[in-house]
Design an enzyme around this catalytic site. Structure first.
Site, PDB file in Angstrom:
ATOM      1  N   LYS A 165      78.788  29.043  48.330  1.00 34.62           N
ATOM      2  CA  LYS A 165      79.004  30.490  48.220  1.00 34.62           C
ATOM      3  C   LYS A 165      78.485  30.985  46.880  1.00 34.62           C
ATOM      4  O   LYS A 165      79.016  30.652  45.820  1.00 34.62           O
ATOM      5  CB  LYS A 165      80.487  30.846  48.336  1.00 34.62           C
ATOM      6  N   SER A 217      83.862  31.267  35.620  1.00 29.96           N
ATOM      7  CA  SER A 217      84.768  31.577  34.509  1.00 29.96           C
ATOM      8  C   SER A 217      85.978  30.637  34.495  1.00 29.96           C
ATOM      9  O   SER A 217      86.335  30.029  35.505  1.00 29.96           O
ATOM     10  CB  SER A 217      85.252  33.022  34.654  1.00 29.96           C
ATOM     11  N   GLU A 238      82.716  23.581  36.010  1.00 23.46           N
ATOM     12  CA  GLU A 238      81.846  23.892  34.868  1.00 23.46           C
ATOM     13  C   GLU A 238      82.176  25.310  34.449  1.00 23.46           C
ATOM     14  O   GLU A 238      81.824  26.263  35.141  1.00 23.46           O
ATOM     15  CB  GLU A 238      80.365  23.785  35.282  1.00 23.46           C
ATOM     16  N   GLU A 369      84.203  34.289  24.423  1.00 27.16           N
ATOM     17  CA  GLU A 369      82.860  34.039  24.948  1.00 27.16           C
ATOM     18  C   GLU A 369      82.210  35.392  25.263  1.00 27.16           C
ATOM     19  O   GLU A 369      82.601  36.057  26.221  1.00 27.16           O
ATOM     20  CB  GLU A 369      82.963  33.207  26.238  1.00 27.16           C
TER      21      GLU A 369
HETATM   22  P1  NAD Z   1      83.332  34.095  38.092  1.00 29.27           P
HETATM   23  O1  NAD Z   1      84.317  33.022  37.829  1.00 29.27           O
HETATM   24  O2  NAD Z   1      83.797  35.493  38.083  1.00 29.27           O
HETATM   25  O3  NAD Z   1      82.620  33.884  39.501  1.00 29.27           O
HETATM   26  C1  NAD Z   1      81.982  32.670  39.834  1.00 29.27           C
HETATM   27  C2  NAD Z   1      82.069  32.466  41.325  1.00 29.27           C
HETATM   28  O4  NAD Z   1      83.426  32.220  41.686  1.00 29.27           O
HETATM   29  C3  NAD Z   1      81.628  33.658  42.169  1.00 29.27           C
HETATM   30  O5  NAD Z   1      80.914  33.163  43.282  1.00 29.27           O
HETATM   31  C4  NAD Z   1      82.936  34.295  42.567  1.00 29.27           C
HETATM   32  O6  NAD Z   1      82.854  35.056  43.755  1.00 29.27           O
HETATM   33  C5  NAD Z   1      83.819  33.086  42.754  1.00 29.27           C
HETATM   34  N1  NAD Z   1      85.251  33.291  42.577  1.00 29.27           N
HETATM   35  C6  NAD Z   1      85.896  34.178  41.789  1.00 29.27           C
HETATM   36  N2  NAD Z   1      87.234  34.016  41.880  1.00 29.27           N
HETATM   37  C7  NAD Z   1      87.442  32.984  42.731  1.00 29.27           C
HETATM   38  C8  NAD Z   1      88.601  32.308  43.219  1.00 29.27           C
HETATM   39  N3  NAD Z   1      89.831  32.662  42.849  1.00 29.27           N
HETATM   40  N4  NAD Z   1      88.436  31.272  44.070  1.00 29.27           N
HETATM   41  C9  NAD Z   1      87.198  30.876  44.438  1.00 29.27           C
HETATM   42  N5  NAD Z   1      86.059  31.481  44.029  1.00 29.27           N
HETATM   43  C10 NAD Z   1      86.189  32.520  43.175  1.00 29.27           C
HETATM   44  O7  NAD Z   1      82.181  33.835  37.021  1.00 29.27           O
HETATM   45  P2  NAD Z   1      80.866  34.667  36.758  1.00 29.27           P
HETATM   46  O8  NAD Z   1      81.275  35.929  36.062  1.00 29.27           O
HETATM   47  O9  NAD Z   1      80.043  34.748  38.004  1.00 29.27           O
HETATM   48  O10 NAD Z   1      80.071  33.718  35.744  1.00 29.27           O
HETATM   49  C11 NAD Z   1      80.217  33.780  34.363  1.00 29.27           C
HETATM   50  C12 NAD Z   1      81.069  32.635  33.871  1.00 29.27           C
HETATM   51  O11 NAD Z   1      80.518  31.401  34.335  1.00 29.27           O
HETATM   52  C13 NAD Z   1      81.074  32.520  32.367  1.00 29.27           C
HETATM   53  O12 NAD Z   1      82.386  32.273  31.912  1.00 29.27           O
HETATM   54  C14 NAD Z   1      80.213  31.319  32.078  1.00 29.27           C
HETATM   55  O13 NAD Z   1      80.475  30.644  30.893  1.00 29.27           O
HETATM   56  C15 NAD Z   1      80.454  30.465  33.274  1.00 29.27           C
HETATM   57  N6  NAD Z   1      79.354  29.529  33.476  1.00 29.27           N
HETATM   58  C16 NAD Z   1      79.555  28.200  33.226  1.00 29.27           C
HETATM   59  C17 NAD Z   1      78.518  27.288  33.358  1.00 29.27           C
HETATM   60  C18 NAD Z   1      78.708  25.816  33.089  1.00 29.27           C
HETATM   61  O14 NAD Z   1      77.937  25.028  33.570  1.00 29.27           O
HETATM   62  N7  NAD Z   1      79.726  25.411  32.322  1.00 29.27           N
HETATM   63  C19 NAD Z   1      77.281  27.737  33.773  1.00 29.27           C
HETATM   64  C20 NAD Z   1      77.099  29.086  34.025  1.00 29.27           C
HETATM   65  C21 NAD Z   1      78.154  29.972  33.884  1.00 29.27           C
END
Ligand code: NAD
Length: 473
Positions: A165, A217, A238, A369
């Site tokens: 997803k 996140s 991650e 961050e």
């Molecule tokens: P996000 O957590 O808002 O969303 C990521 C994904 O999770 C989306 O597909 C979203 O729809 C889904 N999601 C959200 N809540 C959920 C839940 N409760 N259960 C299951 N799925 C859920 O993150 P974002 O805003 O898309 O990305 C930015 C964040 O990602 C930043 O904090 C960044 O540091 C992190 N990030 C980490 C890495 C790594 O490898 N460590 C790489 C890239 C980004």
């Protein structure tokens, strides 16, 4: 409109949502919103596909080689989509396709030695790595294709099947990717369902997958971990980072400034393991600030489809607002923007590359961050104190030390609490090196044989040649 892929075919679209172009502020296209029944169908298709896929390793390796070629061919098309849905310049979008093909090639070619613990007259004891089954994969918006392949390549090579997803902000590139790969994969091996966080919750909490591999996140990572716990699903998380870079007093500022700048501003600062705060030794501090500001001022920010653009738009409105708020907060608390400091005019989500001085630990832009094009630069006088400040965070993804002396840099790097520590670079990732975070930055690692093993359970196979009954050590 792009379609979801379930069991190797286009799934019907029952509902849809808008995908915005962050560079224009206008609607780019629509994407399908998966129903709960469609998530069930995708899981069922992946479970059926697992039965044939798990047993045919030569097929899996050949298929990954085919995927690498398909992704290589599709790279320009995917880059054009990423420019529209994510706001990143075309060449940067192209690097995501390159990651996809390189990761597939790497896992296709990875030789896994047989792990025999004992082989003698009494017994042969070996460790087998069994695929887990169906894997749920959930990805963020910042590098939709590249980060998807951190999961697809090892999971499929290990013998798992997948329901993926993508982020609701950038679903189109991943949907299109799965359309392109339909012919290259047996039906059900890779299913893609799109939709909002609710769809993510269905995927993570579904009874079928034996693992959830999540990038995003910290907050959502916690929710995924909680959703996986009752069923004891495996997880790889991650999550975020607040990576420090420490520049020692022997750094040649003129030689490193531009490289350091791009380890913070790559992809507009929207990547997990980029430099998010700089600690510079007092003797080089002023020169470093000047050099970083000079690079920041000459960066070409603008239309992501223009070949001369170096930084495009920020990918999402919430992210743009967050960066704006953190910079405003810093400026209101005594910071100086020696370059940038504000959004750029227009309808798109453009922000001037920003270098901030007059900031200290404890200020939000340093402690949180920011995930955007705004970099705080802080002086230090004592190396041990710089290490302490660098480590004073809940995150632990990456960290770097910059020095004219590699071994001096390495000695400091060893003391940093991070999953990866670099000397004289940052954010250098490769398919063979494990990548993961300490503390709140995650659980487990991706990439390399370690990343592959994370898509397996261990099984010991003990062939006894001696007397029957429990054996002695
Ligand atoms: P996000 O957590 O808002 O969303 C990521 C994904 O999770 C989306 O597909 C979203 O729809 C889904 N999601 C959200 N809540 C959920 C839940 N409760 N259960 C299951 N799925 C859920 O993150 P974002 O805003 O898309 O990305 C930015 C964040 O990602 C930043 O904090 C960044 O540091 C992190 N990030 C980490 C890495 C790594 O490898 N460590 C790489 C890239 C980004």
């Amino acid at each position: 409109m792009p379609t979801m892929t379930i069991n190797g075919r286009a799934a019907a679209t029952h509902a849809e949502f808008d995908v915005l172009n962050p560079a224009t502020g206008k609607i780019y296209t629509q994407a399908p919103e998966a129903t709960r029944e469609q998530v069930d169908e995708a899981m069922a298709a992946a479970a059926v596909a697992f039965e044939g896929w798990r047993d045919d390793e030569p097929l899996r390796r050949r298929t990954l080689t085919d995927l690498a070629a398909s992704v290589r061919d599709a790279t320009p098309e995917l880059a054009a989509i990423l420019a529209e849905e994510n706001g990143k310049p075309l060449d940067l979008g192209g690097t995501e396709g390159v990651v996809g093909s390189v990761w597939c090639d790497y896992y296709a070619g990875l030789e896994l030695p047989r792990e025999v613990l004992r082989d003698d007259a009494g017994a042969t004891v070996e460790v087998l790595r069994r695929p887990l089954g169906v894997v749920a994969a959930i990805t963020p918006w910042n590098m939709p294709i590249g980060l998807a392949f951190f999961k697809i390549a090892p999971a499929l090579r290990a013998g798992n099947t997948m329901v993926l997803k993508p982020s609701p902000f950038t679903p189109v590139s991943t949907l299109r990717l799965a359309e392109i790969l339909r012919d290259a994969l047996p039906p059900g091996v890779l299913n893609v369902v799109s939709g909002g966080d609710e769809v993510g919750r269905w995927v993570a909490g579904h009874p079928t997958p034996r693992k959830v591999s999540f990038t995003g996140s910290v907050e959502a990572g916690r929710a995924v971990n909680t959703a996986a716990a009752p069923d004891l699903k495996r997880v790889t998380l991650e999550l975020g980072g607040n990576d420090p870079a420490i520049l020692l007093d022997d750094v040649d500022v003129a030689a490193v400034a531009e490289g350091l700048f791009w380890t913070a501003f790559f992809n507009n600062g929207q990547a997990c393991a980029l430099v998010k705060r700089v600690y510079a030794a007092q003797p080089i501090y002023a020169d470093l600030v000047d050099a970083l500001a000079e690079v920041a001022r000459r960066v070409r920010v603008g239309d992501p489809t223009d070949a001369t653009t170096q930084l495009g738009a920020l990918a999402t409105r919430p992210q743009f607002e967050r960066v704006s708020e953190l910079v405003e907060h810093a400026l209101a608390h005594g910071a100086t923007a020696v370059a940038g400091g504000a959004p750029l005019d227009g309808d798109g989500l453009f922000f001037a590359p920003t270098i901030l001085t007059g900031v200290d630990d404890g200020l939000r832009i340093v402690d949180e961050e920011q995930f955007g094009p705004a970099l705080p630069v802080l002086p230090f006088t004592d190396e041990a104190d710089a290490v302490r400040r660098a480590n004073a965070t809940s995150f632990g993804l990456g960290a770097s030390v910059w020095s004219g002396d590699l071994e001096r840099g390495a000695a400091v790097a060893r003391r940093l609490d991070a999953g990866t520590t670099w000397v004289n670079t940052h954010a250098a990732l490769s398919p063979d090196a494990p990548f993961g975070g300490l503390k709140w930055s995650g659980l487990g690692v991706e990439n390399g044989p370690w990343g592959l093993h994370a898509y397996t359970d261990i099984q010991v196979l003990h062939r006894n040649r001696g007397a029957a009954g429990p054996g002695a050590v």
